[in-house]
Scaffold this active site. Structure first.
Site, PDB file in Angstrom:
ATOM      1  N   THR A   1      66.480  66.538  63.998  1.00  0.00           N
ATOM      2  CA  THR A   1      65.548  67.010  65.028  1.00  0.00           C
ATOM      3  C   THR A   1      65.865  66.399  66.394  1.00  0.00           C
ATOM      4  OG1 THR A   1      63.824  67.272  63.372  1.00  0.00           O
ATOM      5  CG2 THR A   1      63.116  67.144  65.658  1.00  0.00           C
ATOM      6  N   GLU A   2      65.758  67.250  67.431  1.00  0.00           N
ATOM      7  CA  GLU A   2      65.988  66.828  68.802  1.00  0.00           C
ATOM      8  C   GLU A   2      64.844  67.318  69.689  1.00  0.00           C
ATOM      9  OE1 GLU A   2      70.870  67.210  68.535  1.00  0.00           O
ATOM     10  OE2 GLU A   2      69.775  68.285  70.097  1.00  0.00           O
TER      11      GLU A   2
ATOM     12  N   ILE B   1      32.349  68.376  52.857  1.00  0.00           N
ATOM     13  CA  ILE B   1      31.528  67.988  51.704  1.00  0.00           C
ATOM     14  C   ILE B   1      30.988  66.569  51.876  1.00  0.00           C
ATOM     15  CG2 ILE B   1      31.642  67.450  49.227  1.00  0.00           C
ATOM     16  CD1 ILE B   1      33.637  69.856  49.023  1.00  0.00           C
TER      17      ILE B   1
ATOM     18  N   GLY C   1      28.964  63.357  57.407  1.00  0.00           N
ATOM     19  CA  GLY C   1      29.317  62.325  58.382  1.00  0.00           C
ATOM     20  C   GLY C   1      30.201  61.247  57.798  1.00  0.00           C
TER      21      GLY C   1
ATOM     22  N   GLU D   1      60.212  69.617  58.415  1.00  0.00           N
ATOM     23  CA  GLU D   1      61.081  70.381  57.512  1.00  0.00           C
ATOM     24  C   GLU D   1      60.814  71.886  57.613  1.00  0.00           C
ATOM     25  OE1 GLU D   1      62.093  68.760  53.697  1.00  0.00           O
ATOM     26  OE2 GLU D   1      61.533  66.745  54.323  1.00  0.00           O
TER      27      GLU D   1
END
Length: 407
Positions: free
Chosen positions: A130-131, A355, A358, A381
């Protein structure tokens, strides 16, 4: 690459899987808050993973690994996903996108030099693809490798001892801060009729000109370290060129990423299972107005959606892994599994927070961590958008070829 026969019997693998599950549930899960707070996996856990062979579970046995195939890999990955994703990140690149480049495309000499260390955990391998301007699509690569004195015009296939000089910038590289080896992708020429012009080089991390940036501060996945890596006229020998050919790189990247997508899908299923389990346990005991919230039908509906997603994801991952091992489908199925399972994990984690109410927004509650961690699975990926292009484009092109052949 030809499919490798399963070197580990079903009986032996059952023992490996059981030991891994026990390790994750009994040793790692209780220390998740410690990993999150320290932003590192404790050294004793790291050593246990080495002793269990987890740094090389997908490396062939001839090189010191356990030799598991992808169908077995995904079963382990679903266990790794059940806890802090930093655990899997420690050895994920060794077994996956970095290690598999060597397993599938390296020369005998390259395998002999590196794979045993990778399998044992003595060597941490990073996948430097990756770049800043090239992420899910390696075709946009700008890092360059030129042959010394040739301006990059000659081909390395001749077996010349000429050095290569690599210059460029990589971004978000997993395990970069503690890597020993960078499996580095670089452009050797513009794409042409002969190929994409992308080669792969084995660059030791201590090579002059290699600079590791500061550790990235990420939204989640504490303990899973990434960083930028700079290559400033880094010189490597001809023996560093993976496969001895500059035209192997793009194929190596695509193959490793496709395999890795099935693994990431399985990881997502494991994380979603954990979020589901946390949700059910909370709903069964937490009360609202004296009534367990699990008695409320709308809460039950959310749990039902979680369960359905997890079951569908698990079945899809197993099918995609089977198709990979049999070589029936190494393109559409991996992308389908990654797309569905990573999106599913995000939805399940979101429902888990809902579910919990808080409490689910509090930093030391498991579902809050899961919610942050799984968000990344839809990005690396290959983003969900890239997966959709691969799936849709691949199916249409296959239909066009079929129509043309029958015309």
């Amino acid at each position: 690459m030809a499919a490798n026969p399963t070197a580990v019997s079903d009986e032996d693998f059952a023992d490996i899987l059981a030991a891994t599950r026990q390790f994750v549930r009994n040793q790692v899960v209780p220390r998740e808050l410690e990993i999150m707070a320290a932003d590192r996996v404790p050294d004793d856990i790291r050593e246990q993973t080495k002793e269990m062979g987890l740094f090389g579970y997908a490396i062939p046995q001839e090189w010191g690994g356990l030799g598991l195939n992808l169908a077995q890999d995904v079963e382990l990955a679903m266990e790794f996903g059940y806890t802090s994703l930093a655990l899997r990140s420690m050895f994920g690149t060794n077994n996956g996108i970095a290690g598999q480049v060597l397993v599938g495309f390296g020369t005998d000499e390259q395998k002999s030099r590196w794979l045993e260390g990778i399998a044992s955990g003595a060597v941490v391998a990073s996948f430097a693809l990756t770049e800043p301007g090239a992420g899910s699509n390696p075709a946009g690569l700008r890092t360059k490798a030129v042959r010394d004195g040739s301006g990059g015009q000659e081909r390395s296939d001749s077996g010349s001892d000429t050095d290569w000089v690599i210059t460029g910038q990589k971004r978000f590289i997993t395990n970069a801060p503690n890597a020993d080896l960078f499996v580095t992708f670089a452009r050797t020429r513009p794409a042409d009729a002969d190929g994409a012009g992308i080669a792969v080089f084995l660059v030791p991390a201590d090579s002059p000109g290699v600079t590791i940036g500061a550790k990235d501060a990420k939204m989640g996945q504490e303990g899973a370290w990434t960083a930028d890596v700079s290559f400033d006229e880094v010189r490597v020998g001809a023996d560093a060129l993976v496969g001895g050919s500059e035209d192997v790189g793009y194929r190596a990247a695509m193959t490793s990423l496709a395999r890795g997508r099935v693994h990431i899908a399985a990881l997502a299923v494991g994380a979603a299972q954990r979020a589901l389990d946390e949700s059910v346990a909370y709903a069964a005991t937490a009360t609202q107005g004296g009534t367990p919230i699990g008695d409320f039908q709308l809460v039950q509906a959310m749990i039902a959606d979680q369960q359905t997603g997890v079951m569908a994801g698990r079945a899809l991952v197993r099918e995609a892994a089977r198709l990979w091992v049999t070589e029936e489908d190494r393109r559409i199925a991996p992308s389908s599994a990654k797309l569905f399972c990573t999106e599913m994990a995000g939805k399940v984690a979101d429902l888990a927070v809902q579910i919990h109410g808080g409490s689910g927004y509090m930093r030391e509650v498991a579902v809050e961590r899961i919610y942050r961690e799984v968000r990344l699975l839809r990005l690396y990926e290959g983003t969900s958008e890239i997966q959709r292009l691969i799936i849709g484009g691949g199916l249409v092109k296959a239909a066009q070829r079929k129509a043309k052949a029958s015309a």
